[in-house]
Design a protein around this motif. Structure first.
Motif: not given
Length: 280
Positions: A40-57
């Motif tokens: 995904g390009d910048n702003g696609a949601g990749k960082s949010t998905l990482i934080k969901l899978l790593s338990g941050v969100f």
């Protein structure tokens, strides 16, 4: 051998921050012994998905499942305990500390009891060297500072550490983004070795040229939504690029640039205009 069922799954996962939609109804999974590229390009949601899978969100809606069972990843430690290790872009290493100390950070091995308890440097040095060697990197001295390592060697340290401490799913956040061609190729080989050791790898990137050669499946994100999951045999490199970047936007941009070039060609140059203004 690659297993046929997903070990880690996202089922219609959404994440909202007030009125802001960070992810909307995203579904995908990863199997042991598989490299699943999340593009995904910048702003696609990749960082949010990482934080969901790593338990941050935690998700606003939808489920995260491990081995078919819905789970709550309440914290990064909880995610690690359930076999999900995340290697972030900054690698979370301390440059002035040794390779072995970084390898065992937070999980230092000790020996002796009571006032005689101390760090077991022989064990930690030997283990760090052996685990990095298994990933294809031979370090000179595990006592040397991590700051002396190349970018590819630091990635090897982070990946080897995750494997040693029992990760079954390895999430790699843009591991090749700040590397040159040679170091990027080193990291791609490390990812392939992690797959060969039976790990499921989620390779998060915006670089199709790094992702396509090693991926088994692709999930494409665009503006917080999934454009679908595809096996490598189902989609070409060009199609992946087109879907990720937005093919219509590129076509429109190309037409706009051609129009600008044509209008500039049709205008008289500055020198004839100046001569006419001077009456020459």
């Amino acid at each position: 051998m690659t297993e046929t069922s997903d070990f880690l799954e996202l089922a219609q996962v959404s994440k909202f921050f007030g009125s802001v939609i960070a992810l909307k109804e995203v579904s995908f999974g990863v199997r042991p012994g598989e490299i699943h590229c999340l593009l995904g390009d910048n702003g696609a949601g990749k960082s949010t998905l990482i934080k969901l899978l790593s338990g941050v969100f935690q998700p606003t809606a939808g489920e995260i499942r491990i081995a078919g069972k819905a789970v709550t990843l309440a914290s990064p430690r909880n995610a690690l305990d359930q076999g999900i290790a995340t290697v972030y872009q900054d690698l979370a290493t301390v440059p002035l500390m040794s390779i072995a100390r970084n390898f065992f950070m937070g999980r230092e091995k000790t020996k002796g009891r009571g006032v005689l308890r101390r760090l077991d440097w022989d064990f930690m040095n030997r283990t760090a060297r052996d685990e990095m060697s298994k990933m294809g990197i031979d370090i000179r001295d595990p006592r040397q500072a991590v700051g002396t390592l190349s970018g590819g060697e630091r990635q090897c340290l982070a990946i080897a550490r995750a494997v040693h401490f029992g990760a079954r799913i390895l999430i790699l956040d843009e591991p090749t983004s700040a590397l040159g061609v040679h170091q990027a190729s080193v990291v791609l080989r490390l990812i392939a070795r992690a797959k060969a050791r039976g790990l499921g790898v989620i390779f998060i990137t915006h670089n199709v040229h790094h992702a396509y050669p090693i991926a088994d499946r692709f999930t494409l994100l665009n503006r917080a939504k999934s454009l679908g999951t595809f096996a490598k045999a189902e989609i070409s490199r060009e199609k992946v690029t087109d879907m990720m970047a937005g093919g219509k936007e590129l076509v429109d941009l190309e037409a706009e640039l051609e129009a600008i070039a044509a209008s500039e060609t049709a205008q008289p140059t500055a020198e004839p205009r100046l001569k006419r203004a001077a009456g020459v």
